[in-house]
Write a protein that holds these residues in place. Structure first.
Motif, mmCIF file in Angstrom:
data_model
loop_
_atom_site.group_PDB
_atom_site.id
_atom_site.type_symbol
_atom_site.label_atom_id
_atom_site.label_comp_id
_atom_site.label_asym_id
_atom_site.label_seq_id
_atom_site.Cartn_x
_atom_site.Cartn_y
_atom_site.Cartn_z
ATOM 1 N N LEU A 1 1.709 4.055 -3.058
ATOM 2 C CA LEU A 1 1.539 5.505 -2.887
ATOM 3 C C LEU A 1 2.825 6.244 -3.257
ATOM 4 O O LEU A 1 2.780 7.301 -3.907
ATOM 5 N N ARG A 2 3.954 5.704 -2.862
ATOM 6 C CA ARG A 2 5.220 6.354 -3.223
ATOM 7 C C ARG A 2 5.481 6.257 -4.724
ATOM 8 O O ARG A 2 6.024 7.194 -5.326
ATOM 9 N N ALA A 3 5.102 5.161 -5.342
ATOM 10 C CA ALA A 3 5.351 4.966 -6.768
ATOM 11 C C ALA A 3 4.553 5.940 -7.626
ATOM 12 O O ALA A 3 5.003 6.327 -8.709
ATOM 13 N N VAL A 4 3.367 6.338 -7.161
ATOM 14 C CA VAL A 4 2.527 7.251 -7.952
ATOM 15 C C VAL A 4 2.691 8.702 -7.518
ATOM 16 O O VAL A 4 1.908 9.566 -7.919
ATOM 17 N N VAL B 1 0.839 -1.205 0.000
ATOM 18 C CA VAL B 1 0.000 0.000 0.000
ATOM 19 C C VAL B 1 0.873 1.254 0.000
ATOM 20 O O VAL B 1 0.728 2.141 -0.854
ATOM 21 N N ASN B 2 1.794 1.349 0.950
ATOM 22 C CA ASN B 2 2.682 2.513 0.995
ATOM 23 C C ASN B 2 3.621 2.543 -0.205
ATOM 24 O O ASN B 2 3.952 3.626 -0.722
ATOM 25 N N ALA C 1 1.379 10.706 1.633
ATOM 26 C CA ALA C 1 0.221 10.002 2.189
ATOM 27 C C ALA C 1 0.599 8.680 2.827
ATOM 28 O O ALA C 1 -0.180 8.111 3.590
ATOM 29 N N ALA C 2 1.803 8.168 2.505
ATOM 30 C CA ALA C 2 2.248 6.909 3.099
ATOM 31 C C ALA C 2 2.548 7.121 4.582
ATOM 32 O O ALA C 2 3.190 8.104 4.957
ATOM 33 N N GLN C 3 2.071 6.223 5.403
ATOM 34 C CA GLN C 3 2.252 6.359 6.843
ATOM 35 C C GLN C 3 2.087 5.006 7.520
ATOM 36 O O GLN C 3 1.602 4.056 6.903
#
Length: 316
Positions: free
Chosen positions: A154-157, A150-151, A162-164
């Motif tokens: 988020l980092r890839a896009v 999930v994180n 928002a990653a936490q």
């Protein structure tokens, strides 16, 4: 000319009715026996245990309601019970909103679809058929801040901010539990609403369409009222499931409802009290928690059932 006398057709005899009742009891008896052994007996046993003081596994004297008073006057129960109860209510509210929006929408889309309908129903329902404990552990791995997809996604896009640590932050942990619970349960209302939609005669919608009713008007005045029985069933079962929630909160937050009690629920509190508290009166206090939980679930479930049946009678 021969006259034929028609004899009135006889109804079932008393002997036939008695045999039918006996046959019915033969089929009901195994289920009744299982209910008594695995549900009724443990319930009454827990109720009786809650009125006694205990020293380990040795029953002490009759203490009336002292165990119940302890739950609301002494720490940690005085603080843990309201916190856990609030989280159970959040689970119920989140599941109801998710199921009656996403679930009903998916059921409506699948109802109109002819090709691959069974395939999509199976895919949507599959999480509901998997053990909640397995679902919880899988989501805990997916939400891991170190290697969770999930994180990483988020980092890839480009949404790295928002990653936490979703399960390490008290402000987000309970919402993760709500989401995972609702996500697993959504397959059940999809099936139930799909069956209810299939039972609505197409002629009614076609007649309303010919009279100039829009799609929304047909849904609001025809489809939705006929879904009230299904909505009642979903509401009752969702409430019971949310108040008894244990595997997913346990898998995501452990027996302590981590972080800092942010994922604590009543079933976890019962588990900690019975098996991890180290209290000499653990049996009495945990039995009091179980009894109060059962009475609340039973009372609210009966009220929801009465309310929905009353709504059905007004509609039909």
């Amino acid at each position: 000319m021969t006259t034929t006398t028609l004899r009135p057709r006889r109804g079932p005899t008393r002997t036939g009715i008695q045999l039918s009742r006996r046959t019915g009891m033969v089929f009901v008896l195994p289920a009744l026996l299982l209910f008594v052994v695995f549900i009724a007996y443990p319930l009454f046993t827990a109720l009786s245990y809650s009125f006694f003081g205990w020293t380990g596994i040795n029953r002490g004297e009759f203490v009336w309601f002292d165990n119940y008073v302890t739950l609301f006057t002494k720490l940690p129960y005085r603080d843990d019970i309201p916190n856990a109860f609030f989280h159970n209510i959040l689970l119920f509210a989140g599941a109801m909103v998710f199921q009656n929006t996403i679930g009903l929408t998916l059921a409506s889309l699948l109802h109109r679809r002819k090709r691959f309908k069974r395939f999509f129903q199976t895919m949507i329902t599959m999480p509901y058929l998997v053990s909640p404990l397995v679902i919880g552990y899988l989501w805990s791995l997916m939400l891991s801040p170190l290697f969770g997809p999930v994180n990483a996604t988020l980092r890839a896009v480009g949404l790295g901010d928002a990653a936490q640590p979703w399960l390490g932050n008290p402000s987000t942990a309970i919402w993760v539990v709500v989401f995972v619970t609702a996500w697993q349960w959504v397959g059940f209302p999809v099936l139930l609403y799909g069956a209810a939609l299939g039972g609505i005669p197409e002629e009614i919608n076609e007649a309303a369409s010919l009279d100039g009713a829009t799609a929304w008007q047909r849904f609001y005045t025809i489809t939705f009222p006929m879904l009230v029985p299904a909505i009642g069933t979903v509401s009752v079962l969702t409430f019971i499931g949310a108040m008894e929630a244990f595997p997913i909160p346990y898998a995501l937050g452990g027996s302590m409802g981590n972080p800092a009690g942010a994922t604590d629920v009543l079933s976890l509190l019962f588990y900690r009290t019975a098996f991890e508290s180290g209290s000499s009166n653990a049996i009495g206090t945990s039995s009091a928690i179980a009894t109060l939980l059962f009475l609340f679930i039973f009372g609210v479930a009966m009220f929801i059932t009465w309310f929905m049946r009353r709504a059905e009678r007004k509609i039909f």
